[in-house]
Design a protein around this motif. Structure first.
Motif, PDB file in Angstrom:
ATOM      1  N   ILE A 258       0.859  -1.176   0.000  1.00 17.43           N
ATOM      2  CA  ILE A 258       0.000   0.000   0.000  1.00 17.43           C
ATOM      3  C   ILE A 258       0.897   1.229   0.000  1.00 17.43           C
ATOM      4  O   ILE A 258       2.048   1.162   0.443  1.00 17.43           O
ATOM      5  CB  ILE A 258      -0.961   0.028   1.217  1.00 17.43           C
ATOM      6  N   PRO A 259       0.425   2.378  -0.493  1.00 18.16           N
ATOM      7  CA  PRO A 259       1.253   3.594  -0.516  1.00 18.16           C
ATOM      8  C   PRO A 259       1.627   4.029   0.900  1.00 18.16           C
ATOM      9  O   PRO A 259       0.924   3.726   1.872  1.00 18.16           O
ATOM     10  CB  PRO A 259       0.360   4.637  -1.189  1.00 18.16           C
ATOM     11  N   SER A 260       2.740   4.730   1.025  1.00 17.73           N
ATOM     12  CA  SER A 260       3.180   5.194   2.342  1.00 17.73           C
ATOM     13  C   SER A 260       2.208   6.199   2.945  1.00 17.73           C
ATOM     14  O   SER A 260       2.118   6.327   4.166  1.00 17.73           O
ATOM     15  CB  SER A 260       4.573   5.824   2.245  1.00 17.73           C
ATOM     16  N   LEU A 261       1.472   6.908   2.097  1.00 20.15           N
ATOM     17  CA  LEU A 261       0.448   7.835   2.561  1.00 20.15           C
ATOM     18  C   LEU A 261      -0.868   7.510   1.856  1.00 20.15           C
ATOM     19  O   LEU A 261      -0.860   7.031   0.716  1.00 20.15           O
ATOM     20  CB  LEU A 261       0.837   9.289   2.253  1.00 20.15           C
ATOM     21  N   PRO A 262      -1.995   7.772   2.505  1.00 12.06           N
ATOM     22  CA  PRO A 262      -3.277   7.647   1.793  1.00 12.06           C
ATOM     23  C   PRO A 262      -3.296   8.557   0.573  1.00 12.06           C
ATOM     24  O   PRO A 262      -2.547   9.533   0.486  1.00 12.06           O
ATOM     25  CB  PRO A 262      -4.301   8.106   2.848  1.00 12.06           C
ATOM     26  N   MET A 263      -4.149   8.230  -0.364  1.00 12.19           N
ATOM     27  CA  MET A 263      -4.258   9.043  -1.583  1.00 12.19           C
ATOM     28  C   MET A 263      -5.265  10.161  -1.350  1.00 12.19           C
ATOM     29  O   MET A 263      -6.463  10.018  -1.617  1.00 12.19           O
ATOM     30  CB  MET A 263      -4.685   8.166  -2.759  1.00 12.19           C
ATOM     31  N   TRP A 264      -4.789  11.287  -0.815  1.00  9.81           N
ATOM     32  CA  TRP A 264      -5.660  12.426  -0.570  1.00  9.81           C
ATOM     33  C   TRP A 264      -6.185  12.939  -1.913  1.00  9.81           C
ATOM     34  O   TRP A 264      -5.424  13.168  -2.850  1.00  9.81           O
ATOM     35  CB  TRP A 264      -4.904  13.565   0.123  1.00  9.81           C
ATOM     36  N   ALA A 265      -7.476  13.176  -2.003  1.00  8.49           N
ATOM     37  CA  ALA A 265      -8.051  13.692  -3.253  1.00  8.49           C
ATOM     38  C   ALA A 265      -9.406  14.323  -2.978  1.00  8.49           C
ATOM     39  O   ALA A 265     -10.219  13.763  -2.238  1.00  8.49           O
ATOM     40  CB  ALA A 265      -8.196  12.584  -4.292  1.00  8.49           C
ATOM     41  N   GLY A 266      -9.651  15.483  -3.576  1.00 14.01           N
ATOM     42  CA  GLY A 266     -10.903  16.191  -3.391  1.00 14.01           C
ATOM     43  C   GLY A 266     -11.954  15.804  -4.420  1.00 14.01           C
ATOM     44  O   GLY A 266     -11.693  15.043  -5.355  1.00 14.01           O
ATOM     45  N   GLU A 267     -13.145  16.364  -4.251  1.00 14.24           N
ATOM     46  CA  GLU A 267     -14.268  16.009  -5.111  1.00 14.24           C
ATOM     47  C   GLU A 267     -14.113  16.480  -6.553  1.00 14.24           C
ATOM     48  O   GLU A 267     -14.811  16.001  -7.440  1.00 14.24           O
ATOM     49  CB  GLU A 267     -15.570  16.562  -4.525  1.00 14.24           C
ATOM     50  N   ALA A 268     -13.210  17.418  -6.799  1.00 14.80           N
ATOM     51  CA  ALA A 268     -13.018  17.911  -8.167  1.00 14.80           C
ATOM     52  C   ALA A 268     -12.017  17.070  -8.948  1.00 14.80           C
ATOM     53  O   ALA A 268     -11.556  17.477 -10.014  1.00 14.80           O
ATOM     54  CB  ALA A 268     -12.555  19.368  -8.141  1.00 14.80           C
ATOM     55  N   VAL A 269     -11.706  15.878  -8.448  1.00 17.52           N
ATOM     56  CA  VAL A 269     -10.696  15.032  -9.079  1.00 17.52           C
ATOM     57  C   VAL A 269     -11.071  14.670 -10.517  1.00 17.52           C
ATOM     58  O   VAL A 269     -10.197  14.427 -11.355  1.00 17.52           O
ATOM     59  CB  VAL A 269     -10.466  13.763  -8.220  1.00 17.52           C
ATOM     60  N   ASP A 270     -12.367  14.668 -10.845  1.00 17.20           N
ATOM     61  CA  ASP A 270     -12.800  14.381 -12.222  1.00 17.20           C
ATOM     62  C   ASP A 270     -12.181  15.344 -13.234  1.00 17.20           C
ATOM     63  O   ASP A 270     -12.017  14.989 -14.403  1.00 17.20           O
ATOM     64  CB  ASP A 270     -14.328  14.517 -12.335  1.00 17.20           C
ATOM     65  N   LEU A 271     -11.870  16.556 -12.803  1.00 19.47           N
ATOM     66  CA  LEU A 271     -11.368  17.585 -13.714  1.00 19.47           C
ATOM     67  C   LEU A 271      -9.875  17.447 -13.992  1.00 19.47           C
ATOM     68  O   LEU A 271      -9.321  18.219 -14.785  1.00 19.47           O
ATOM     69  CB  LEU A 271     -11.647  18.977 -13.121  1.00 19.47           C
ATOM     70  N   ILE A 272      -9.226  16.486 -13.347  1.00 14.93           N
ATOM     71  CA  ILE A 272      -7.775  16.331 -13.469  1.00 14.93           C
ATOM     72  C   ILE A 272      -7.479  15.188 -14.426  1.00 14.93           C
ATOM     73  O   ILE A 272      -7.811  14.032 -14.148  1.00 14.93           O
ATOM     74  CB  ILE A 272      -7.144  16.055 -12.087  1.00 14.93           C
ATOM     75  N   THR A 273      -6.862  15.513 -15.559  1.00 13.16           N
ATOM     76  CA  THR A 273      -6.651  14.501 -16.595  1.00 13.16           C
ATOM     77  C   THR A 273      -5.213  14.425 -17.086  1.00 13.16           C
ATOM     78  O   THR A 273      -4.910  13.640 -17.997  1.00 13.16           O
ATOM     79  CB  THR A 273      -7.560  14.776 -17.803  1.00 13.16           C
ATOM     80  N   ASP A 274      -4.313  15.232 -16.518  1.00  8.23           N
ATOM     81  CA  ASP A 274      -2.929  15.205 -17.004  1.00  8.23           C
ATOM     82  C   ASP A 274      -1.982  15.561 -15.868  1.00  8.23           C
ATOM     83  O   ASP A 274      -2.402  15.854 -14.739  1.00  8.23           O
ATOM     84  CB  ASP A 274      -2.752  16.154 -18.189  1.00  8.23           C
ATOM     85  N   LEU A 275      -0.673  15.535 -16.178  1.00 12.68           N
ATOM     86  CA  LEU A 275       0.379  15.802 -15.191  1.00 12.68           C
ATOM     87  C   LEU A 275       1.301  16.895 -15.724  1.00 12.68           C
ATOM     88  O   LEU A 275       2.448  16.637 -16.100  1.00 12.68           O
ATOM     89  CB  LEU A 275       1.186  14.526 -14.901  1.00 12.68           C
ATOM     90  N   PRO A 276       0.840  18.134 -15.766  1.00 16.26           N
ATOM     91  CA  PRO A 276       1.653  19.224 -16.306  1.00 16.26           C
ATOM     92  C   PRO A 276       2.701  19.688 -15.296  1.00 16.26           C
ATOM     93  O   PRO A 276       2.723  19.254 -14.143  1.00 16.26           O
ATOM     94  CB  PRO A 276       0.622  20.323 -16.544  1.00 16.26           C
ATOM     95  N   SER A 277       3.562  20.589 -15.735  1.00 26.09           N
ATOM     96  CA  SER A 277       4.420  21.276 -14.781  1.00 26.09           C
ATOM     97  C   SER A 277       3.551  22.252 -13.994  1.00 26.09           C
ATOM     98  O   SER A 277       2.573  22.798 -14.523  1.00 26.09           O
ATOM     99  CB  SER A 277       5.540  22.038 -15.495  1.00 26.09           C
ATOM    100  N   ALA A 278       3.881  22.465 -12.733  1.00 21.31           N
ATOM    101  CA  ALA A 278       3.058  23.326 -11.882  1.00 21.31           C
ATOM    102  C   ALA A 278       3.070  24.776 -12.350  1.00 21.31           C
ATOM    103  O   ALA A 278       2.065  25.471 -12.237  1.00 21.31           O
ATOM    104  CB  ALA A 278       3.530  23.229 -10.439  1.00 21.31           C
ATOM    105  N   ALA A 279       4.203  25.243 -12.874  1.00 21.23           N
ATOM    106  CA  ALA A 279       4.272  26.624 -13.356  1.00 21.23           C
ATOM    107  C   ALA A 279       3.315  26.832 -14.524  1.00 21.23           C
ATOM    108  O   ALA A 279       2.587  27.833 -14.584  1.00 21.23           O
ATOM    109  CB  ALA A 279       5.703  26.974 -13.766  1.00 21.23           C
ATOM    110  N   ASP A 280       3.294  25.877 -15.459  1.00 17.13           N
ATOM    111  CA  ASP A 280       2.367  25.974 -16.584  1.00 17.13           C
ATOM    112  C   ASP A 280       0.921  25.878 -16.105  1.00 17.13           C
ATOM    113  O   ASP A 280       0.026  26.532 -16.650  1.00 17.13           O
ATOM    114  CB  ASP A 280       2.639  24.869 -17.597  1.00 17.13           C
TER     115      ASP A 280
END
Length: 324
Positions: free
Chosen positions: A283-305
């Motif tokens: 199992i992961p070392s930490l739980p997978m924290w995630a909010g209700e808007a997770v549906d809107l997340i579809t990629d892994l961009p750079s944070a600055a972009d």
């Protein structure tokens, strides 16, 4: 890509940032590289120091240099820290210090004496009144849609934020909880907030300190996959106050112990099993924290972009609303 010009608010003016977007100081994922990237993108990057662990700070703080002199901050879990943690942070001259979950009053005077912007997160109106009385420079109003920890009996972001805005005026308020794209940032501004504090969306970025399996789960996850619970805190022996539960993605320990929290807390073997499974990589070392808007997340961009994208989307959404 269209370039965001920057929406000026009391928050951006106070912190000297281009966009009314702040990184939630998520313990375990908001490290120096992520905070620096958010600041470099024109938002306020904040380290998630949690309990102020000296070794963690020594490793992550040097990476803030990548922010290029832009404003940055550091956040703490108020119930887990002592005065020494605040002192260690202030030595590095952050522009802001954020206190969440617990009584901030023992630390307020020292932070203000350092001419550092004091940000206090609140989850109910009692906490809001306390933050105002303590002289918070910025107040974060966190709704229950948020990933990670929040009030067990809190309020949703949409009705909670404007009440906090009215109560705190003229203190700028950031909306938090369920914001994962620029439309959410625009909604926060329409509610009277001076910006948005964004967490889960920034976990799914190139710089976040998360296990690749967690990033993948966030990208593939849906709102109905998230659940607010205490099970995983109990199983991993975390001493979070019972007032606060955590919204996470699914987990086999959650399935096994849901509704049996008292039984779990009284079973030391179950906690040992949890640590064993972490050590074995099951199992992961930490739980997978995630909010209700997770549906809107579809990629892994750079944070600055991502900051630029969020700001551009927010401006577009506000312009569309203005034409109605």
């Amino acid at each position: 890509m269209k370039t965001a010009m920057g929406l000026s608010t009391r928050f951006t003016e106070l912190l000297g940032v281009q966009h009314p977007i702040a990184l939630a100081p998520m313990g375990g994922s908001a490290g120096g590289a992520l905070a620096a990237a958010v600041s470099r993108g024109g938002g306020l990057g904040m380290l998630g120091s949690a309990n102020g662990d000296p070794e963690w700070l020594a490793r992550e703080l040097p990476l803030i240099a990548e922010a290029g002199g832009r404003s940055w901050g550091i956040g703490f879990l108020t119930w887990r820290i002592d005065a020494d943690a605040i002192e260690r942070a202030l030595e590095h001259r952050p522009r802001a210090v954020m206190l969440s979950f617990g009584d901030p009053s023992p630390f307020v005077e020292r932070i203000r004496a350092a001419d550092t912007v004091l940000i206090i997160q609140v989850t109910d109106l009692e906490e809001t009144r306390q933050a105002v009385d303590l002289g918070a420079d910025v107040i974060v109003a966190q709704g229950t849609e948020s990933g990670g920890h929040g009030a067990r009996q809190g309020r949703s972001t949409l009705p909670f934020v404007p009440v906090v805005v009215d109560l705190a005026d003229p203190v700028p308020v950031l909306a938090a909880g369920g914001i994962a794209d620029g439309r959410g940032v625009a909604a926060a501004l329409a509610l009277g907030a001076a910006g948005a504090l964004v967490g889960t969306r920034f976990q799914a970025t190139a710089e976040a300190l998360v296990d690749p399996s967690t990033a993948k789960a966030i990208v593939e996850g849906h709102s109905e996959d998230t659940e607010r619970n205490r099970v995983l805190d109990i199983a991993r022996g975390s001493r979070w106050p019972s007032k606060y539960t955590a919204r996470t993605l699914g987990h086999r320990y959650l399935d096994r112990w849901r509704g049996r929290e008292a039984e779990l807390a009284a079973d030391p073997r179950a906690m040992q099993d949890y640590q064993h499974d972490v050590a074995q990589g099951e199992i992961p070392s930490l739980p997978m924290w995630a909010g209700e808007a997770v549906d809107l997340i579809t990629d892994l961009p750079s944070a600055a972009d991502l900051v630029t994208t969020l700001a551009t989307q927010a401006e577009d959404a506000l312009n569309r609303a203005g034409r109605l």
